[in-house]
Design a protein around this motif. Structure first.
Motif, PDB file in Angstrom:
ATOM      1  N   ALA A 170       0.836  -1.198   0.000  1.00 48.75           N
ATOM      2  CA  ALA A 170       0.000   0.000   0.000  1.00 48.75           C
ATOM      3  C   ALA A 170       0.870   1.248   0.000  1.00 48.75           C
ATOM      4  N   PRO A 171       0.538   2.242  -0.829  1.00 51.60           N
ATOM      5  CA  PRO A 171       1.242   3.523  -0.720  1.00 51.60           C
ATOM      6  C   PRO A 171       0.944   4.173   0.618  1.00 51.60           C
ATOM      7  N   THR A 172       1.863   4.967   1.115  1.00 50.23           N
ATOM      8  CA  THR A 172       1.668   5.589   2.436  1.00 50.23           C
ATOM      9  C   THR A 172       0.418   6.453   2.468  1.00 50.23           C
ATOM     10  N   GLU A 173       0.061   7.035   1.319  1.00 48.18           N
ATOM     11  CA  GLU A 173      -1.146   7.860   1.260  1.00 48.18           C
ATOM     12  C   GLU A 173      -2.398   7.029   1.550  1.00 48.18           C
ATOM     13  N   ARG A 174      -2.431   5.791   1.056  1.00 48.12           N
ATOM     14  CA  ARG A 174      -3.578   4.916   1.309  1.00 48.12           C
ATOM     15  C   ARG A 174      -3.646   4.531   2.791  1.00 48.12           C
ATOM     16  N   ILE A 175      -2.514   4.212   3.381  1.00 46.55           N
ATOM     17  CA  ILE A 175      -2.476   3.825   4.791  1.00 46.55           C
ATOM     18  C   ILE A 175      -2.962   4.978   5.665  1.00 46.55           C
ATOM     19  N   ASP A 176      -2.499   6.188   5.366  1.00 48.03           N
ATOM     20  CA  ASP A 176      -2.918   7.359   6.142  1.00 48.03           C
ATOM     21  C   ASP A 176      -4.411   7.620   5.978  1.00 48.03           C
ATOM     22  N   GLU A 177      -4.911   7.469   4.772  1.00 47.24           N
ATOM     23  CA  GLU A 177      -6.334   7.711   4.519  1.00 47.24           C
ATOM     24  C   GLU A 177      -7.206   6.715   5.275  1.00 47.24           C
ATOM     25  N   LEU A 178      -6.839   5.445   5.244  1.00 50.22           N
ATOM     26  CA  LEU A 178      -7.626   4.418   5.928  1.00 50.22           C
ATOM     27  C   LEU A 178      -7.652   4.652   7.434  1.00 50.22           C
ATOM     28  N   ALA A 179      -6.530   5.109   7.980  1.00 51.16           N
ATOM     29  CA  ALA A 179      -6.461   5.354   9.419  1.00 51.16           C
ATOM     30  C   ALA A 179      -7.396   6.475   9.852  1.00 51.16           C
ATOM     31  N   ALA A 180      -7.671   7.405   8.945  1.00 48.35           N
ATOM     32  CA  ALA A 180      -8.481   8.575   9.290  1.00 48.35           C
ATOM     33  C   ALA A 180      -9.971   8.391   9.004  1.00 48.35           C
ATOM     34  N   THR A 207       5.783   4.464 -10.598  1.00 44.56           N
ATOM     35  CA  THR A 207       5.185   5.796 -10.499  1.00 44.56           C
ATOM     36  C   THR A 207       3.904   5.816 -11.312  1.00 44.56           C
ATOM     37  N   VAL A 208       2.778   6.096 -10.643  1.00 46.44           N
ATOM     38  CA  VAL A 208       1.479   6.046 -11.309  1.00 46.44           C
ATOM     39  C   VAL A 208       0.652   7.277 -10.963  1.00 46.44           C
ATOM     40  N   ASP A 209      -0.400   7.466 -11.730  1.00 47.57           N
ATOM     41  CA  ASP A 209      -1.360   8.538 -11.489  1.00 47.57           C
ATOM     42  C   ASP A 209      -2.456   7.974 -10.598  1.00 47.57           C
ATOM     43  N   THR A 210      -2.560   8.440  -9.360  1.00 49.24           N
ATOM     44  CA  THR A 210      -3.490   7.877  -8.390  1.00 49.24           C
ATOM     45  C   THR A 210      -4.553   8.892  -7.991  1.00 49.24           C
ATOM     46  N   SER A 211      -5.502   8.425  -7.178  1.00 52.81           N
ATOM     47  CA  SER A 211      -6.529   9.326  -6.652  1.00 52.81           C
ATOM     48  C   SER A 211      -5.948  10.309  -5.634  1.00 52.81           C
ATOM     49  N   TYR A 212      -4.719  10.041  -5.157  1.00 53.94           N
ATOM     50  CA  TYR A 212      -4.074  10.925  -4.189  1.00 53.94           C
ATOM     51  C   TYR A 212      -3.281  12.035  -4.873  1.00 53.94           C
ATOM     52  N   GLY A 213      -3.018  11.857  -6.131  1.00 56.10           N
ATOM     53  CA  GLY A 213      -2.243  12.845  -6.863  1.00 56.10           C
ATOM     54  C   GLY A 213      -1.514  12.202  -8.025  1.00 56.10           C
ATOM     55  N   LYS A 214      -1.023  13.018  -8.898  1.00 54.75           N
ATOM     56  CA  LYS A 214      -0.342  12.514 -10.082  1.00 54.75           C
ATOM     57  C   LYS A 214       1.083  12.105  -9.755  1.00 54.75           C
ATOM     58  N   MET A 215       1.523  11.028 -10.427  1.00 58.94           N
ATOM     59  CA  MET A 215       2.894  10.560 -10.370  1.00 58.94           C
ATOM     60  C   MET A 215       3.350  10.280  -8.945  1.00 58.94           C
ATOM     61  N   VAL A 216       2.677   9.326  -8.323  1.00 63.35           N
ATOM     62  CA  VAL A 216       3.001   8.873  -6.975  1.00 63.35           C
ATOM     63  C   VAL A 216       3.730   7.539  -7.067  1.00 63.35           C
ATOM     64  N   ASP A 217       4.804   7.379  -6.299  1.00 63.01           N
ATOM     65  CA  ASP A 217       5.525   6.104  -6.255  1.00 63.01           C
ATOM     66  C   ASP A 217       4.746   5.115  -5.386  1.00 63.01           C
TER      67      ASP A 217
END
Length: 218
Positions: A28-38, A174-184
């Motif tokens: 999981a990208p860190t952005e997903r982990i942070d989102e799920l926690a909140a 590096t992909v274009d995600t719902s958290y932002g463009k070009m995320v590792d």
């Protein structure tokens, strides 16, 4: 691994305690982990979907294979992504297991009556689409003649189990995600396709579970 050997080991999954969210978070990208926690997930009243991690023997040499699908390009959060066969629950489904079986038959043409389910895995929440997704490990004992659902499936991907279990299958992309463009993000590289997001998180638990069978064999 030959399919005959694979199915001999599978019953041991019944007593295996799953790694659960810990396995999901490995991919999981860190952005997903942070989102799920909140998130207060239940307050969002998510819908349900069922998917199948389906294994079968290769027609060429009896090697164990895993089937995935590449979804069509459409206006939606999972457009042109690799995923498991499966889909959303319908009112006519008696269980989420039935959902996974029905959707697998509809998407790749494998008769639900031929699928044997060996393990219910850990459910996963997908924030962009607001779904709980319930994955299962299943097998069919013959080489299927896949028939893709033309309106939803771009192509069917047949992955060797040895390729999936290899350390080299895990990469960073590096992909274009719902958290932002070009995320590792951590991802699987399977049949030259990048698999990331929720599918990679579920595959992580599948891989971990099958590796326990390998360890047990030793």
């Amino acid at each position: 691994m030959q399919f005959d050997e694979f199915i001999k080991r599978l019953p041991k999954l019944n007593n295996l305690q799953l790694l659960g969210q810990e396995a999901h978070y490995l991919m999981a990208p860190t952005e997903r982990i942070d989102e799920l926690a909140a998130l207060d997930i239940e307050q969002r009243k998510p819908r349900w979907a069922g998917v199948m991690s389906l294994f079968y023997p290769s027609a060429q040499n009896g090697e164990t294979m895993l089937v995935l699908i590449l979804r069509k390009t459409y206006k939606g959060v999972h457009s042109n992504q690799v995923g498991f066969p499966g889909g959303k629950a319908e009112a006519s489904d008696n269980s989420i297991e039935e959902t996974a079986l029905r959707e697998t038959e509809e998407e790749i043409g494998v008769e639900r009556s031929s699928i044997e389910i060996y393990k219910k895995l850990t459910k996963i929440y997908i924030p962009p689409s607001n779904f709980w997704v319930q994955p299962f490990i299943g097998i069919i004992r013959y080489t299927p003649n896949f028939v893709k659902e033309e309106s939803e499936v771009e192509s069917i991907l047949e992955v060797k189990l040895t390729e999936f279990l290899a350390d080299s299958s895990i990469v960073s992309q590096t992909v274009d995600t719902s958290y932002g463009k070009m995320v590792d993000v951590p991802a699987f590289l399977l049949t030259k396709n990048i698999v990331w997001g929720a599918t990679a998180m579920m595959l992580s638990e599948v891989k971990w579970a099958l590796q326990q069978l390998e360890e047990d064999k030793r």
